[in-house]
Design an enzyme around this catalytic site. Structure first.
Site, PDB file in Angstrom:
ATOM      1  N   HIS A 119       0.874  -1.175   0.000  1.00  0.00           N
ATOM      2  CA  HIS A 119       0.000   0.000   0.000  1.00  0.00           C
ATOM      3  C   HIS A 119       0.914   1.229   0.000  1.00  0.00           C
ATOM      4  O   HIS A 119       2.010   1.185   0.561  1.00  0.00           O
ATOM      5  CB  HIS A 119      -0.827  -0.055   1.290  1.00  0.00           C
ATOM      6  CG  HIS A 119      -1.916   0.960   1.401  1.00  0.00           C
ATOM      7  ND1 HIS A 119      -1.665   2.268   1.731  1.00  0.00           N
ATOM      8  CD2 HIS A 119      -3.254   0.844   1.257  1.00  0.00           C
ATOM      9  CE1 HIS A 119      -2.819   2.926   1.785  1.00  0.00           C
ATOM     10  NE2 HIS A 119      -3.793   2.089   1.494  1.00  0.00           N
ATOM     11  N   ASP A 196       3.015  -4.195   8.221  1.00  0.00           N
ATOM     12  CA  ASP A 196       1.781  -3.445   8.066  1.00  0.00           C
ATOM     13  C   ASP A 196       0.630  -4.422   8.320  1.00  0.00           C
ATOM     14  O   ASP A 196       0.343  -5.285   7.489  1.00  0.00           O
ATOM     15  CB  ASP A 196       1.730  -2.865   6.641  1.00  0.00           C
ATOM     16  CG  ASP A 196       0.360  -2.293   6.273  1.00  0.00           C
ATOM     17  OD1 ASP A 196      -0.564  -2.337   7.111  1.00  0.00           O
ATOM     18  OD2 ASP A 196       0.225  -1.814   5.135  1.00  0.00           O
ATOM     19  N   GLN A 199      -4.515  -5.052   7.268  1.00  0.00           N
ATOM     20  CA  GLN A 199      -5.494  -6.023   6.756  1.00  0.00           C
ATOM     21  C   GLN A 199      -5.411  -7.381   7.456  1.00  0.00           C
ATOM     22  O   GLN A 199      -6.169  -8.282   7.107  1.00  0.00           O
ATOM     23  CB  GLN A 199      -5.290  -6.231   5.240  1.00  0.00           C
ATOM     24  CG  GLN A 199      -5.419  -4.976   4.399  1.00  0.00           C
ATOM     25  CD  GLN A 199      -6.835  -4.412   4.363  1.00  0.00           C
ATOM     26  OE1 GLN A 199      -7.801  -5.057   4.797  1.00  0.00           O
ATOM     27  NE2 GLN A 199      -6.968  -3.197   3.871  1.00  0.00           N
ATOM     28  N   LYS A 222     -10.500  -0.333  10.625  1.00  0.00           N
ATOM     29  CA  LYS A 222     -10.686  -1.532   9.807  1.00  0.00           C
ATOM     30  C   LYS A 222     -11.033  -2.740  10.680  1.00  0.00           C
ATOM     31  O   LYS A 222     -11.328  -3.805  10.168  1.00  0.00           O
ATOM     32  CB  LYS A 222      -9.421  -1.826   8.994  1.00  0.00           C
ATOM     33  CG  LYS A 222      -9.126  -0.781   7.902  1.00  0.00           C
ATOM     34  CD  LYS A 222      -8.044  -1.281   6.976  1.00  0.00           C
ATOM     35  CE  LYS A 222      -7.293  -0.179   6.258  1.00  0.00           C
ATOM     36  NZ  LYS A 222      -8.060   0.490   5.214  1.00  0.00           N
ATOM     37  N   CYS A 360      -4.784   2.440  -3.623  1.00  0.00           N
ATOM     38  CA  CYS A 360      -3.542   2.981  -3.057  1.00  0.00           C
ATOM     39  C   CYS A 360      -2.362   2.061  -3.330  1.00  0.00           C
ATOM     40  O   CYS A 360      -1.461   1.907  -2.505  1.00  0.00           O
ATOM     41  CB  CYS A 360      -3.660   3.233  -1.555  1.00  0.00           C
ATOM     42  SG  CYS A 360      -4.922   4.438  -1.156  1.00  0.00           S
TER      43      CYS A 360
END
Lengths: 406, 145
Positions: A119, A196, A199, A222, A360
């Site tokens: 991303h 990261d 997700q 999220k 993104c």
């Protein structure tokens, strides 16, 4: 919708004359009433600044704010609350690592390794660090299905690699990257691994001590929490040696005319009045996810992704991107001859919300050889019936454009 | 909200058979624009001589609305004085804001079909990209001369 959907008041509505099917949770998830009520009751009952006042409301607000930090610590199994820094979201957390950890330490001859599927928020900070320090930015090679071959990863990481940054789960491909194995490879050369988790943390059990990552960044919104709150996890020894990211109130120990000292961890990274309601809402989101159980969430989201992939494969002219197995939470696709914006508009007319665009991830779009894609992403409140509605919508999209394009 | 308000036949015709797609060898002004939120790209090229747009072409990647709009724009501006083109840009922008435009104000022809886009707020940016490129190009050509 699944039986959890009753906890999410927003889902009980019609959009363009059809019951809403929300398939954009990878952009932001919906919020259960437990989270909405936690934020509301904070403002209605205990709104006050934290770590300041002697008064009762101040104490209650501080307890709520710090109590949520302990919930987050437990949720990702960090060793100490000192390792849990509240941020505005994943982007800010990654920027803190780039600015306060990487910039002062990296130099010419060093390497930063990331994946082409990152991303923008886990890509541009590293481009900037490379430009500022003279370190070289390198990319892992990805397999055609969007997975990482560990053998090739091992060859990419060298003794010069000071930092590797990678998403745990790709927001476009749905690939689950092998973090634990990567941590071993990175640590062999004394580098640090930045993950990261935007997700992954919302969809599966993430145990930072088991993964042995050095940093983990994720967002509250999220994972069913409010927007504007996120978390930077870092190993205590690393956070300890880093300079603060922002300077001002709340993060100081002693202030003199010409120099100052900082509060201890984690507060030295939390300058200014923090997002107190957001933190309390995030704590409620953690409670909610734990009440369901992360194993259940994980199984549910993987099952839906597998179901969607299977259904989409049956449709002529539909391309699904990413791996066929070991993926979670989302499916990215294109219909031949129809631009993803047009797909999303037709689906919206049916009450189905999907994302269309580059997500993104412009370098990844180029890697895939497309300018944009459509993406359906799932969470606990979705069910197979939602995917069936999506499939009907896609059929309708094909027919509609078949007609108008003649 | 009906999809047919958006995907009018004339729009689909421009999407499938874009007019003026390509490059101008002796172009005097080129504008490249992106829509960073969705990844649409457009490159508009014009040959402006003595304040008049003699030729306009485009290249681009994008959805049906953005490409059809670009195709229509290049047709509409050919032969216009630069200040007339800028008036058309303003008119188009008002049209996208949902304003009923007076057909006597300007001969809109195919462009009128894009009026339905105003009812789809998420798609307005798709339709306006080519027009933003025109605006920038027209202003640049004024500065050059």
């Amino acid at each position: 919708m699944s039986h959890y959907a009753k906890d999410f008041p927003i889902l009980n509505q019609e959009v363009n004359g059809n019951p809403l099917v929300y398939l954009d949770s990878a952009a932001t998830s919906q919020k259960p009433f437990q989270v909405i009520e936690a934020v509301e009751s904070y403002y209605k009952e205990i709104n006050s600044n934290v770590h300041r006042g002697v008064h009762t409301l101040g104490t209650k607000a501080t307890d709520g704010y710090e109590g949520a930090r302990e919930k987050v610590r437990r949720f990702i199994n960090a060793a100490s609350v000192k390792e849990i820094v509240y941020t505005r979201g994943t982007t800010t957390a990654l920027n803190i690592i780039a600015s306060s950890y990487a910039r002062p330490r990296l130099k010419e001859g060093d390497e930063i390794v990331i994946s082409p599927s990152e991303h923008h928020s886990n890509l541009i900070p590293w481009q900037q660090v490379a430009r500022a320090t003279g370190a070289q930015l390198k990319y892992f090679p990805l397999e055609p299905d969007g997975t990482l071959d560990l053998k090739k990863a091992e060859e990419t990481i060298t003794e010069r690699t000071k930092l590797v940054a990678i998403a745990h789960v790709s927001n476009v491909l749905g690939t689950i990257f092998p973090i634990k194995e990567l941590a071993r490879l990175v640590h062999r050369h004394q580098g640090v691994l930045v993950v990261d988790g935007a997700q992954s943390v919302p969809h599966m059990k993430v145990d930072v001590r088991d993964l042995d990552c050095d940093f983990l960044a994720f967002s509250g919104h999220k994972m069913m929490g409010p927007t504007g709150i996120g978390v930077l996890y870092g190993k205590e020894s690393l956070l300890e040696e880093m300079e603060p990211f922002e300077f001002g109130g709340e993060m100081i120990d002693h202030v003199d005319l010409y120099e100052s000292t900082w509060k201890e961890l984690p507060w030295k990274f939390e300058g200014g009045t923090p997002n107190i309601a957001g933190a309390i809402g995030l704590g409620a989101a953690v409670d909610y996810l734990e009440s369901v159980g992360m194993d259940e969430v994980d199984a549910h989201d993987r099952r839906l992704a597998a179901y969607a992939v299977e259904k989409m494969k049956e449709v002529e002219g539909l391309t699904v991107y990413g791996p066929t197995t070991d993926r979670t939470g989302l499916v990215t696709f294109n219909i031949e001859g129809v631009h993803p914006h047009d797909v999303a508009t037709v689906l919206d007319a049916e009450g189905i919300a999907v994302r269309a665009g580059h997500h993104c991830c412009q370098p990844l779009m180029r890697w895939l050889g497309v300018s944009a894609t459509a993406r359906a992403s799932f969470h606990l409140y979705n069910s197979e019936a939602d995917i069936d509605r999506l499939m009907k919508g896609l059929q309708k999209t094909k027919e509609y454009f078949g007609n108008v394009l003649g | 909200m009906s999809l047919d308000d958006l995907y009018r036949r004339v729009i689909m015709d421009h999407y499938q058979k874009p007019r003026n797609r390509g490059r101008i060898e002796d172009g005097t002004v080129t504008v490249d624009l992106n829509n960073p939120t969705c990844g649409d790209k457009i490159s508009v090229q014009m040959r402006v001589e003595e304040g008049k747009i003699e030729e306009a072409k485009f290249l681009g990647e994008g959805c049906s609305i953005s490409l059809a709009s670009a195709s229509m724009m290049t047709e509409a501006v050919k032969g216009l004085e630069v200040d007339e083109a800028l008036r058309l840009v303003d008119l188009f922008s008002r049209m996208m804001q949902g304003e009923d435009v007076d057909p006597d104000e300007f001969p809109l022809e195919d462009i009128e079909a894009l009026q339905g886009v105003a009812k789809f707020p998420a798609r307005i940016k798709c339709a306006t990209l080519a027009w933003k490129a025109l605006e920038k190009g027209a202003k640049e050509s004024v500065q050059k001369s």
